[in-house]
Design a protein around this motif. Structure first.
Motif, PDB file in Angstrom:
ATOM      1  N   SER A  10       0.682  -1.301   0.351  1.00  0.00           N
ATOM      2  CA  SER A  10      -0.326   0.323  -0.070  1.00  0.00           C
ATOM      3  C   SER A  10       1.153   1.277   0.007  1.00  0.00           C
ATOM      4  O   SER A  10       1.746   1.319   0.678  1.00  0.00           O
ATOM      5  CB  SER A  10      -1.073  -0.294   1.722  1.00  0.00           C
ATOM      6  OG  SER A  10      -0.260  -0.134   2.496  1.00  0.00           O
ATOM      7  N   CYS A  11       0.474   2.485  -0.777  1.00  0.00           N
ATOM      8  CA  CYS A  11       1.008   3.529  -0.689  1.00  0.00           C
ATOM      9  C   CYS A  11       0.623   3.814   0.659  1.00  0.00           C
ATOM     10  O   CYS A  11       0.171   3.998   1.432  1.00  0.00           O
ATOM     11  CB  CYS A  11       0.934   4.650  -2.021  1.00  0.00           C
ATOM     12  SG  CYS A  11       0.908   3.955  -2.992  1.00  0.00           S
ATOM     13  N   ALA A  12       1.619   4.386   0.652  1.00  0.00           N
ATOM     14  CA  ALA A  12       2.016   5.785   1.907  1.00  0.00           C
ATOM     15  C   ALA A  12       1.147   6.901   2.354  1.00  0.00           C
ATOM     16  O   ALA A  12       0.317   6.639   3.845  1.00  0.00           O
ATOM     17  CB  ALA A  12       3.218   6.338   2.338  1.00  0.00           C
ATOM     18  N   ASP A  21       6.869   5.550  -5.137  1.00  0.00           N
ATOM     19  CA  ASP A  21       8.140   5.707  -4.333  1.00  0.00           C
ATOM     20  C   ASP A  21       7.399   7.100  -3.869  1.00  0.00           C
ATOM     21  O   ASP A  21       8.027   7.845  -3.095  1.00  0.00           O
ATOM     22  CB  ASP A  21       8.315   5.820  -5.975  1.00  0.00           C
ATOM     23  CG  ASP A  21      10.166   6.585  -5.011  1.00  0.00           C
ATOM     24  OD1 ASP A  21      10.635   5.972  -4.016  1.00  0.00           O
ATOM     25  OD2 ASP A  21      10.302   7.466  -6.125  1.00  0.00           O
ATOM     26  N   PHE A  22       6.891   8.140  -4.778  1.00  0.00           N
ATOM     27  CA  PHE A  22       6.332   9.358  -4.428  1.00  0.00           C
ATOM     28  C   PHE A  22       5.843   9.890  -3.513  1.00  0.00           C
ATOM     29  O   PHE A  22       6.161  10.606  -2.437  1.00  0.00           O
ATOM     30  CB  PHE A  22       5.755  10.506  -5.107  1.00  0.00           C
ATOM     31  CG  PHE A  22       7.050  11.463  -6.656  1.00  0.00           C
ATOM     32  CD1 PHE A  22       7.513  12.519  -5.604  1.00  0.00           C
ATOM     33  CD2 PHE A  22       6.514  11.263  -7.450  1.00  0.00           C
ATOM     34  CE1 PHE A  22       8.425  13.145  -6.262  1.00  0.00           C
ATOM     35  CE2 PHE A  22       7.980  12.390  -8.181  1.00  0.00           C
ATOM     36  CZ  PHE A  22       8.909  13.015  -7.885  1.00  0.00           C
ATOM     37  N   THR A  24       4.994   8.069  -0.297  1.00  0.00           N
ATOM     38  CA  THR A  24       6.784   7.740  -0.050  1.00  0.00           C
ATOM     39  C   THR A  24       7.436   8.611   1.277  1.00  0.00           C
ATOM     40  O   THR A  24       7.247   9.642   2.035  1.00  0.00           O
ATOM     41  CB  THR A  24       7.401   6.790   0.295  1.00  0.00           C
ATOM     42  OG1 THR A  24       6.128   5.430   0.226  1.00  0.00           O
ATOM     43  CG2 THR A  24       8.247   5.850   1.373  1.00  0.00           C
ATOM     44  N   ARG A  25       7.602   9.706  -0.439  1.00  0.00           N
ATOM     45  CA  ARG A  25       8.489  11.038   0.374  1.00  0.00           C
ATOM     46  C   ARG A  25       7.297  12.181   0.462  1.00  0.00           C
ATOM     47  O   ARG A  25       7.842  12.822   0.904  1.00  0.00           O
ATOM     48  CB  ARG A  25       9.138  10.883  -1.478  1.00  0.00           C
ATOM     49  CG  ARG A  25      10.162  10.194  -2.214  1.00  0.00           C
ATOM     50  CD  ARG A  25      10.475  10.654  -3.435  1.00  0.00           C
ATOM     51  NE  ARG A  25      11.685   9.347  -3.735  1.00  0.00           N
ATOM     52  CZ  ARG A  25      13.348   9.900  -4.260  1.00  0.00           C
ATOM     53  NH1 ARG A  25      13.442  11.162  -3.448  1.00  0.00           N
ATOM     54  NH2 ARG A  25      13.877   8.819  -4.686  1.00  0.00           N
ATOM     55  N   ILE A  26       6.318  11.910   0.075  1.00  0.00           N
ATOM     56  CA  ILE A  26       5.487  13.408   0.082  1.00  0.00           C
ATOM     57  C   ILE A  26       5.085  12.889   2.055  1.00  0.00           C
ATOM     58  O   ILE A  26       5.140  14.342   3.235  1.00  0.00           O
ATOM     59  CB  ILE A  26       4.511  12.726  -0.032  1.00  0.00           C
ATOM     60  CG1 ILE A  26       4.769  13.451  -2.113  1.00  0.00           C
ATOM     61  CG2 ILE A  26       3.210  13.694   0.099  1.00  0.00           C
ATOM     62  CD1 ILE A  26       3.420  13.295  -2.823  1.00  0.00           C
ATOM     63  N   ALA A  27       5.423  11.496   1.769  1.00  0.00           N
ATOM     64  CA  ALA A  27       5.321  11.693   3.516  1.00  0.00           C
ATOM     65  C   ALA A  27       6.349  11.603   4.737  1.00  0.00           C
ATOM     66  O   ALA A  27       6.243  12.368   5.362  1.00  0.00           O
ATOM     67  CB  ALA A  27       4.601   9.976   3.930  1.00  0.00           C
ATOM     68  N   ALA A  28       7.450  11.561   3.794  1.00  0.00           N
ATOM     69  CA  ALA A  28       8.956  11.618   4.845  1.00  0.00           C
ATOM     70  C   ALA A  28       9.069  13.726   5.227  1.00  0.00           C
ATOM     71  O   ALA A  28       8.890  13.560   5.671  1.00  0.00           O
ATOM     72  CB  ALA A  28       9.742  11.649   3.796  1.00  0.00           C
ATOM     73  N   VAL A  29       8.613  14.353   3.334  1.00  0.00           N
ATOM     74  CA  VAL A  29       8.038  15.012   3.366  1.00  0.00           C
ATOM     75  C   VAL A  29       7.547  16.254   4.758  1.00  0.00           C
ATOM     76  O   VAL A  29       8.171  17.195   5.633  1.00  0.00           O
ATOM     77  CB  VAL A  29       7.970  16.018   2.434  1.00  0.00           C
ATOM     78  CG1 VAL A  29       7.725  17.913   2.624  1.00  0.00           C
ATOM     79  CG2 VAL A  29       9.407  15.936   1.270  1.00  0.00           C
TER      80      VAL A  29
END
Length: 260
Positions: A10-12, A21-22, A24-29
């Protein structure tokens, strides 16, 4: 023997148009910004699919600092193309200085030279390039409006860079993209955090205004300038230049580094 397929990861978080992937990166931001000083508005835009991610502060009015210089360049080129003004070689050198090293003296000269008798020429035109929330601020300069005392939103900067990449004639677009991609070393932060493989370009802005420091960046990353990013960090007295520069640069690094 019947095999059970592995579950699809599942996506973040839901972010329509962005792959896992994006997301997950957005969640990290988002997680990173929760720990950083002040408030930070972010707009990420995929120029191919049209997907946009905006965080909760993307509509916050924030001091533009020098990011407005990108809008000034667009306006000067547009007015010359429309036959309203004629830019001299000296003017074009000043435009290059604004984009390359964010030269304030160059901006001062071009603002006063082409703001018109009522000083409003730029402010009348900039909404047409996406800066629809732009608000000049009174009480900070004798010359009003003045480029250095204006507010806009990350959404405005997103629309402005979109205009540069999609609405300008090819020669003007190519010139601005080239200048943004080859900024002076002291401008290589913010969107520049995407890393060299992303071929980033940016126009940064920073200033200590009423209420504290602001650190802003707008630009592009990825093949054919596919992704645009606008980040405005209003530190609200909770930090200064170094903290703000780290914040806006790491946002770009989290989103793009290693992606290309």
């Amino acid at each position: 023997m019947v095999t059970t397929p592995s579950p699809t990861p599942s996506c973040a978080q839901p972010a329509v148009g962005f792959d896992c992937d994006f997301q997950t990166r957005i969640a990290a931001v988002q997680s990173y910004l929760d720990s950083r000083p002040g408030t930070t508005g972010v707009v990420l835009h995929d120029m191919v699919t049209g997907a946009v991610w905006r965080n909760d502060h993307a509509g916050d009015l924030t001091w533009t600092a020098s990011t407005i210089k990108l809008g000034m360049v667009v306006d000067l080129f547009t007015r010359e193309r429309d036959g309203e003004i004629t830019l001299t070689k000296a003017d074009r050198d000043l435009i290059a200085a604004m984009l390359h090293s964010s030269d304030d003296d160059a901006a001062n000269t071009l603002w006063r030279r082409y703001a018109g008798g009522d000083h409003m020429a730029y402010n009348r035109n900039l909404p047409a390039y996406g800066m629809t929330s732009l608000e000049p601020q009174k009480g900070f300069s004798d010359y009003y409006p003045y480029w250095g005392f204006q507010k806009c939103t990350p959404d405005d900067l997103d629309r402005l860079i979109h205009y540069v990449l999609t609405d300008l004639p090819p020669d003007e677009r190519s010139y601005i993209v080239g200048e943004m991609r080859n900024v002076d070393p002291d401008q290589q932060w913010g969107v520049w955090g995407a890393g060299p493989a992303a071929q980033p370009g940016n126009k940064n802005g920073w200033s200590e205004e009423e209420g504290g420091w602001v650190m802003n960046t707008v630009g592009f990353a990825g093949p054919d300038e596919r992704y645009t990013l606008a980040v405005m960090n209003n530190l609200s007295g909770e930090g200064g230049y170094d903290e703000g520069r780290e914040t806006v640069t790491h946002v770009s690094e989290l989103l793009f580094a290693g992606r290309f």
